[in-house]
Design a protein around this motif. Sequence first.
Motif, PDB file in Angstrom:
ATOM      1  N   GLY A  82       0.772  -1.228   0.000  1.00  0.00           N
ATOM      2  CA  GLY A  82       0.000   0.000   0.000  1.00  0.00           C
ATOM      3  C   GLY A  82       0.803   1.277   0.000  1.00  0.00           C
ATOM      4  O   GLY A  82       0.240   2.373  -0.100  1.00  0.00           O
ATOM      5  N   ILE A  83       2.127   1.173   0.116  1.00  0.00           N
ATOM      6  CA  ILE A  83       2.953   2.383   0.116  1.00  0.00           C
ATOM      7  C   ILE A  83       2.928   3.053  -1.251  1.00  0.00           C
ATOM      8  O   ILE A  83       2.808   4.277  -1.361  1.00  0.00           O
ATOM      9  CB  ILE A  83       4.388   2.060   0.570  1.00  0.00           C
ATOM     10  CG1 ILE A  83       4.405   1.901   2.091  1.00  0.00           C
ATOM     11  CG2 ILE A  83       5.366   3.141   0.143  1.00  0.00           C
ATOM     12  CD1 ILE A  83       5.762   1.635   2.680  1.00  0.00           C
ATOM     13  N   GLU A  88       2.786   6.883  -5.608  1.00  0.00           N
ATOM     14  CA  GLU A  88       2.460   7.012  -7.028  1.00  0.00           C
ATOM     15  C   GLU A  88       1.207   7.849  -7.258  1.00  0.00           C
ATOM     16  O   GLU A  88       0.677   7.898  -8.372  1.00  0.00           O
ATOM     17  CB  GLU A  88       2.313   5.615  -7.644  1.00  0.00           C
ATOM     18  CG  GLU A  88       3.623   4.828  -7.608  1.00  0.00           C
ATOM     19  CD  GLU A  88       3.491   3.416  -8.164  1.00  0.00           C
ATOM     20  OE1 GLU A  88       2.366   3.031  -8.575  1.00  0.00           O
ATOM     21  OE2 GLU A  88       4.509   2.694  -8.179  1.00  0.00           O
ATOM     22  N   GLY A  89       0.720   8.509  -6.185  1.00  0.00           N
ATOM     23  CA  GLY A  89      -0.370   9.462  -6.325  1.00  0.00           C
ATOM     24  C   GLY A  89      -1.732   8.863  -6.554  1.00  0.00           C
ATOM     25  O   GLY A  89      -2.639   9.531  -7.062  1.00  0.00           O
ATOM     26  N   ARG A 548      10.198  13.207  -7.015  1.00  0.00           N
ATOM     27  CA  ARG A 548      11.354  12.693  -7.752  1.00  0.00           C
ATOM     28  C   ARG A 548      11.412  11.165  -7.688  1.00  0.00           C
ATOM     29  O   ARG A 548      10.988  10.549  -6.725  1.00  0.00           O
ATOM     30  CB  ARG A 548      12.652  13.267  -7.179  1.00  0.00           C
ATOM     31  CG  ARG A 548      12.794  14.763  -7.381  1.00  0.00           C
ATOM     32  CD  ARG A 548      14.153  15.247  -6.929  1.00  0.00           C
ATOM     33  NE  ARG A 548      14.315  15.133  -5.481  1.00  0.00           N
ATOM     34  CZ  ARG A 548      15.457  15.449  -4.845  1.00  0.00           C
ATOM     35  NH1 ARG A 548      16.499  15.863  -5.534  1.00  0.00           N
ATOM     36  NH2 ARG A 548      15.525  15.349  -3.537  1.00  0.00           N
ATOM     37  N   LYS A 549      11.943  10.571  -8.749  1.00  0.00           N
ATOM     38  CA  LYS A 549      12.081   9.114  -8.782  1.00  0.00           C
ATOM     39  C   LYS A 549      13.075   8.662  -7.704  1.00  0.00           C
ATOM     40  O   LYS A 549      14.103   9.303  -7.484  1.00  0.00           O
ATOM     41  CB  LYS A 549      12.568   8.644 -10.149  1.00  0.00           C
ATOM     42  CG  LYS A 549      11.726   9.133 -11.323  1.00  0.00           C
ATOM     43  CD  LYS A 549      10.331   8.572 -11.301  1.00  0.00           C
ATOM     44  CE  LYS A 549       9.559   8.999 -12.540  1.00  0.00           C
ATOM     45  NZ  LYS A 549       8.145   8.594 -12.492  1.00  0.00           N
ATOM     46  N   ALA A 550      12.762   7.573  -7.055  1.00  0.00           N
ATOM     47  CA  ALA A 550      13.702   6.983  -6.110  1.00  0.00           C
ATOM     48  C   ALA A 550      14.897   6.422  -6.880  1.00  0.00           C
ATOM     49  O   ALA A 550      14.759   5.961  -8.016  1.00  0.00           O
ATOM     50  CB  ALA A 550      13.020   5.885  -5.297  1.00  0.00           C
ATOM     51  N   GLU A 589       8.768   0.899  -8.238  1.00  0.00           N
ATOM     52  CA  GLU A 589       8.055   2.066  -7.725  1.00  0.00           C
ATOM     53  C   GLU A 589       8.208   3.199  -8.733  1.00  0.00           C
ATOM     54  O   GLU A 589       9.306   3.505  -9.176  1.00  0.00           O
ATOM     55  CB  GLU A 589       8.598   2.493  -6.360  1.00  0.00           C
ATOM     56  CG  GLU A 589       7.805   3.650  -5.750  1.00  0.00           C
ATOM     57  CD  GLU A 589       8.234   3.996  -4.338  1.00  0.00           C
ATOM     58  OE1 GLU A 589       7.774   3.319  -3.406  1.00  0.00           O
ATOM     59  OE2 GLU A 589       9.025   4.926  -4.181  1.00  0.00           O
ATOM     60  N   ASN A 590       7.102   3.795  -9.087  1.00  0.00           N
ATOM     61  CA  ASN A 590       7.106   4.860 -10.081  1.00  0.00           C
ATOM     62  C   ASN A 590       6.514   6.117  -9.452  1.00  0.00           C
ATOM     63  O   ASN A 590       5.352   6.433  -9.625  1.00  0.00           O
ATOM     64  CB  ASN A 590       6.294   4.449 -11.311  1.00  0.00           C
ATOM     65  CG  ASN A 590       6.461   5.432 -12.452  1.00  0.00           C
ATOM     66  OD1 ASN A 590       7.451   6.158 -12.520  1.00  0.00           O
ATOM     67  ND2 ASN A 590       5.496   5.462 -13.344  1.00  0.00           N
TER      68      ASN A 590
END
Length: 621
Positions: A82-83, A88-89, A548-550, A589-590
């Motif tokens: 669920g993170i 990702e909005g 920002r992308k991780a 993750e995006n």
Amino acid sequence: MKKFKIMALTFVAATVTFTSCNDDFVNTEPLSELSQSAVWTDAALAEAFVTEIYAGFNVGGFEEQSLSSLTDETIFTHPGRGITTITEGRSNPADIGWVSANLRWDAMYSRIRAANLALKNLADPQFPNTGNIVERLQGEAKFMRAFYYHQLARYYGGVPIIDRPYELGEADYLAPRNTWEETVNFIVKDCDEAATLLDGRTMANGRANKAAALALKARILTYAASDLHDVPTAKSKSTTISGFSNPELIGYVSGSRTERWQKAKDAAKAVVDLNRGYKMDLTSPATPPAQGTANYMDISLARNGGQTELLMARYFTNAKQENGGRLGLYNGPNGYNNWAGNTPIQLLVDDYEMMDGTKFSWSNPVHAADPYANRDPRFEASILHEGSPWKVRSNANLPKDPASQIQTGRYEVINAAGQKVTHFGLDTRQSSIEDWNGSYTGYYIRKFTDPNPAIVDQNTWQQIPWPILRYTEAVFNYAEACINLGQEEEARTWLNKIRFRAGMPAITATGAALVDKFRNEKRIEMLYEEQRYHDARRWMIAPTTLGRKANGINIVGTLKPGKSVTVYKFSKENYDYTYTPFEIDPGKENRAWNDKLYFLPISQAEINRNDKLVQNAGYGK
């Protein structure tokens, strides 16, 4: 007759012995419950009831899933929790995404109801007020009610203010949201009254005290003065907020921000004047780097005087075996048979300054060739990276790494046949040890992890307390208010006390550069302490930080000519190292910032139960 269930007490051991006549079949009093009259006519039972309200404190960054992974501090390694719904909005009223169980709307109101019950019954106590126990319990209940309301306010904005326990048979149990201003004022009032009631009392660790009440007041007033809660400012920075038809629920629609910042400054100064800070008396950056690292570790481990920083904390004991004692297991390296849950990202690592106070830059060849050298001493106390010395590995794994160093890269070694082969580090996702638990980023959390080799993370619970409120946060709140009031010299004075303790040089910046320095300093000092999530939002910098992308780091160690090793050990003598930052695969993750995430959505279940609630901006009606 009302009953209260006997709850497990979290903070303070409160043992109450209940006796019953087991052979009296006429006695139908449930053995697991007590009548209201029994609780509030006995001081020990009343204290036990108030003590249980503390159980609503979450274990913060010590949970398996951490709020830091909803920010640009860490990324959560394991999917399906669920993170990413939030990062990702995609958060919405039907699926908010991961939020700690104790931070959910219903959980907070459950604790608020308990505080209201305590305050109602303590208003007319039916037991002797020995040692002014009534006033103490009232102070604790008011502090906790303020704390839980401040949690709701931080995530949702203005919320329904319920200051009494509802009774059965009332005509209406529904309540609309109070304005942001009303919510803040209610929290401040409870904090002031708690501070008065607790003044002069020596409280046990983990229980509310005057300092904690003052610190909570300073925090909420600092939030209240921030950009996100000044509606004209927020509207100029967010189209989602500018289209919200009830802006009074999330901020001030009018009034003086200068006055709000002055209130925040005064509240923070009241805490600063308590002189509870650890080694805050230094006047020059003469602290050696190793001592700066040790000072920071003393604070995060609450040892060697560092515990004086804690104004309110959640404490853990081995006997309870609570999740808060498993940080090493949850986040530690897979090469130590840990789970690598929340792992630092390269964006965070890059924000640690060089020892001379300048910015780190990958475009600087010297920095890029040796990126962990000559950095802010707090870096080594906070992040495990390639070559970091760590605990002795298990007997099964020690032959693969006799040096017990963190291995997050890949390297060339010479095998028994004299052939050059590629070896993947024991703490990577290509490791021979639990590769599925390896870090995607090449880093692991060190801060808050007990380095004692006797603490074997898989089967031992550490006892590091979770810092709910600490002195240095109040210093940051004071400095932030000073900056916003144009008192830059005073702000620099206090920021430099924090930096000198860590062995860093003084900040001399002014204007916008000082704001940037302040924000980065707080990012580094308060790492993993659930500050960044709220700061990025209230400063309204989330689009360029949390959006920002991780990313992570690729490390390759290549044998130097003429060198020969059979077991890898981090060594500048034997290897040439190359470090290459990379973005995390969008399949993992995006990240995408969405302005609606300045506030969490109220769950659809709550909206369905209470048609007087107004949903937050961007989530529909």
